[in-house]
Every structure is written in C-alpha cells, then in structure tokens.
Design an enzyme around this catalytic site. Structure first.
Site, short mmCIF file in Angstrom:
data_model
loop_
_atom_site.label_atom_id
_atom_site.label_comp_id
_atom_site.label_asym_id
_atom_site.label_seq_id
_atom_site.Cartn_x
_atom_site.Cartn_y
_atom_site.Cartn_z
N LYS A 33 17.88 1.94 -26.38
CA LYS A 33 17.84 0.51 -26.05
C LYS A 33 16.89 -0.17 -27.05
O LYS A 33 15.74 -0.46 -26.72
CB LYS A 33 17.43 0.30 -24.59
N1 PMP Z 1 25.39 -0.42 -22.14
C1 PMP Z 1 24.48 -1.25 -22.70
C2 PMP Z 1 24.66 -1.65 -24.12
C3 PMP Z 1 23.42 -1.75 -21.93
O1 PMP Z 1 22.53 -2.58 -22.47
C4 PMP Z 1 23.31 -1.38 -20.57
C5 PMP Z 1 22.19 -1.94 -19.73
N2 PMP Z 1 21.05 -1.14 -19.79
C6 PMP Z 1 24.28 -0.49 -20.05
C7 PMP Z 1 25.29 -0.03 -20.85
C8 PMP Z 1 24.17 0.00 -18.62
O2 PMP Z 1 23.07 0.88 -18.52
P1 PMP Z 1 22.25 1.03 -17.16
O3 PMP Z 1 23.21 1.36 -16.12
O4 PMP Z 1 21.29 2.12 -17.44
O5 PMP Z 1 21.57 -0.29 -16.94
#
Ligand code: PMP
Length: 295
Positions: free
Chosen positions: A151
C-alpha cells in the site's frame, strides 16, 4: 480535519508535514487502515494485527524504518479508538518521510507515523443500491514496475485516474485490468464474481492488493461450502457473471448492480456472505474472537 489524531507518540489535533518533505515531493509513503465496529461487548477493531503486519511489511519492502514497534502502534491505535468515543469508525495510519529532501533517493529513511480516527462518510450508496461500475481504460502497472501488494501512496495514481474517468462517465467505480489484460481489482477494493453457484476472484498474480477483507470472505465462503476459484479471468467472464461484488476495509462487501450497460441483481451468495461478514465484525461469529481487538 478536526478529528482526533496521533503523530509520533503524541495525541494531536493536527498532524503536519513540510511542503518540501520527501513525502510531498515524491508521494513516497506507505499506509494502512483499520475499521472499528460496535459489538455486543463494546467496540472492536477488525483484524488490526493483520493490518499492522501489512503496514510493517510494506515499510520493510521499501527500506523505510520506524522507531515504533508493531506492539506500540497497536497500543496507540487502541488508545485512539478509546479516546475518540466513537463506536463505528475508520483509522488511517500514514507512514511517510517527513524530512525536507529534494532528491528522489532519500538519505534519511526513518518515517513519521501519523494516524487519524474518523467516522466513515457514506456516499449514499447502500448494500441494496450497490455500485455502478465500468471496466476502466486504465490498467494496473505491471508487478515489474510497481508491486501491487504494497500500500504505497504513489500506487494510487492509477486508481485516481481510473476513478476520475469512471465518475465522468456516470459510474461509481472502475474495474482495472492487469497489465496482461486480465481482470484485477477496483480502485481500492478486490473483486469477486459468482457464476453458476461458484465464486471466482482474481488471483494474487493479477496485480491486486491481497486484501484482508478478500481473505476473510474466502475463508467464510469455504466454511459455508462455497467453492472459491482464485484464477485469471477475462473481461468476458466478468460480463457474464451472475453476481459481482467488491470487498475492502471501507467498502466491506458491496454488490455491483451495474456493469457498464448491464444491470445485475444483488444475488443470494452475495447476501449470504455479507450476513456472515456482518456477524464476524459485530462479534457474533466463531471468527470474531480471533479477528477482533476489543478496546
Ligand atoms: N485493493 C486495493 C488497491 C486497495 O487499496 C484496497 C484497500 N486497502 C483493497 C484492494 C482491499 O483491501 P482490504 O480488504 O485489506 O482493505
């Protein structure tokens, strides 16, 4: 922002950074988020340890350091939750280089950590209304260019561009293909589809972020006896799906009720999984004990 914040060990009302910090100059920073839910035994963060593990592993992958341990950050998140008095909220943890460094490769790589807790602002879209999405002309960067599993703030340029295009065309969300042309994910959510009673979701090879909500939904689906295939999928498979939904920390589990010109109903598997997910986050499921951090 007037919400409660924490920066580098202190609770503050305003977290700050220089306009000429490396963070601002080059969008170099990593972040993660977590969600606070009301439960029968008080408020609790959902899979906080997993979010922090992902944050620390992201810091490691880009070679940034911090003077805080995961345990110290966890304690600060919990304190922030308690102090806020909120029962339903979203925490964002930013780790960025605060030093004024005008070169791309920073000499100083110790991050500042800042977090904020705030109630979620809903867009007016509910589970029943779902989201209108289209397949974006923007693709995910190849893993060889930008690793999608981190991220990293700069990764979100492609999400921003895709969303900008989607909103201009009257859609809520954009579904991006990976660099090979297979279905990847939405701007900040993973994607699931249902076909003939079975689920599929793009595999981790498809330049997706392996989301924590995605992982939770896969486990819940397996427990409910649903088959989940993690595989490459074409746009055609997306267009002929019986049900589509997105998953993410902020979005939770949200149906797609329009893909381009095609309307989709909120289907039975989407409903079953959403009910199981709601049970978990509100403390009423076998997984709640291991996945919730109570304040
Ligand atoms: N893909 C991306 C690009 C994201 O930014 C997120 C949000 N964190 C997700 C998928 C979903 O991840 P999570 O379920 O861990 O929030």
């Amino acid at each position: 922002m007037t919400s409660l914040m924490w920066q580098d060990g202190r609770f503050v009302t305003d977290a700050s950074v220089s306009a000429f910090s490396h963070a601002v100059n080059y969008s170099c920073g990593v972040f993660d988020t977590a969600r606070l839910y009301p439960t029968t035994e008080g408020s609790a963060f959902f899979r906080l340890d997993d979010h922090l593990r992902r944050l620390f592993s992201a810091l490691d992958s880009v070679g940034f350091t911090t003077r805080f341990s995961p345990a110290q950050v966890k304690k600060a998140v919990v304190q922030l939750g308690r102090k806020s008095g909120l029962t339903s909220a979203y925490v964002r943890i930013n780790a960025f280089l605060p030093q004024e460094q005008l070169r791309v490769y920073p000499e100083k790589r110790q991050v500042s950590l800042a977090m904020v807790i705030a109630p979620l602002h809903y867009s007016g879209k509910t589970f029943e209304s779902g989201l209108m999405a289209h397949v974006s002309a923007f693709r995910k960067a190849s893993q060889a260019a930008i690793p999608s599993g981190i991220k990293f703030s700069a990764n979100y340029l492609q999400s921003y561009l895709a969303l900008r295009q989607a909103r201009a065309a009257g859609f809520d969300e954009a579904i991006l293909l990976d660099s090979r042309g297979f279905v990847a994910e939405a701007s900040a959510q993973n994607l699931f589809a249902v076909k003939n009673g079975n689920l599929w979701t793009p595999s981790v090879q498809s330049e997706i972020l392996p989301g924590i909500t995605r992982d939770s939904v896969i486990r819940l689906a397996n427990d409910l006896g649903m088959r989940v295939k993690e595989a490459d999928a074409s746009v055609k498979q997306l267009q002929t799906a019986d049900e589509l939904f997105l998953t993410g920390t902020a979005t939770e589990l949200m149906p797609i009720t329009r893909l381009g010109r095609r309307k989709l109903a909120v289907g039975p598997l989407t409903r079953t999984l959403k009910a199981a997910f709601d049970d978990v986050v509100h403390g009423c499921h076998g997984y709640s004990k291991k996945w919730l951090t109570y304040l």
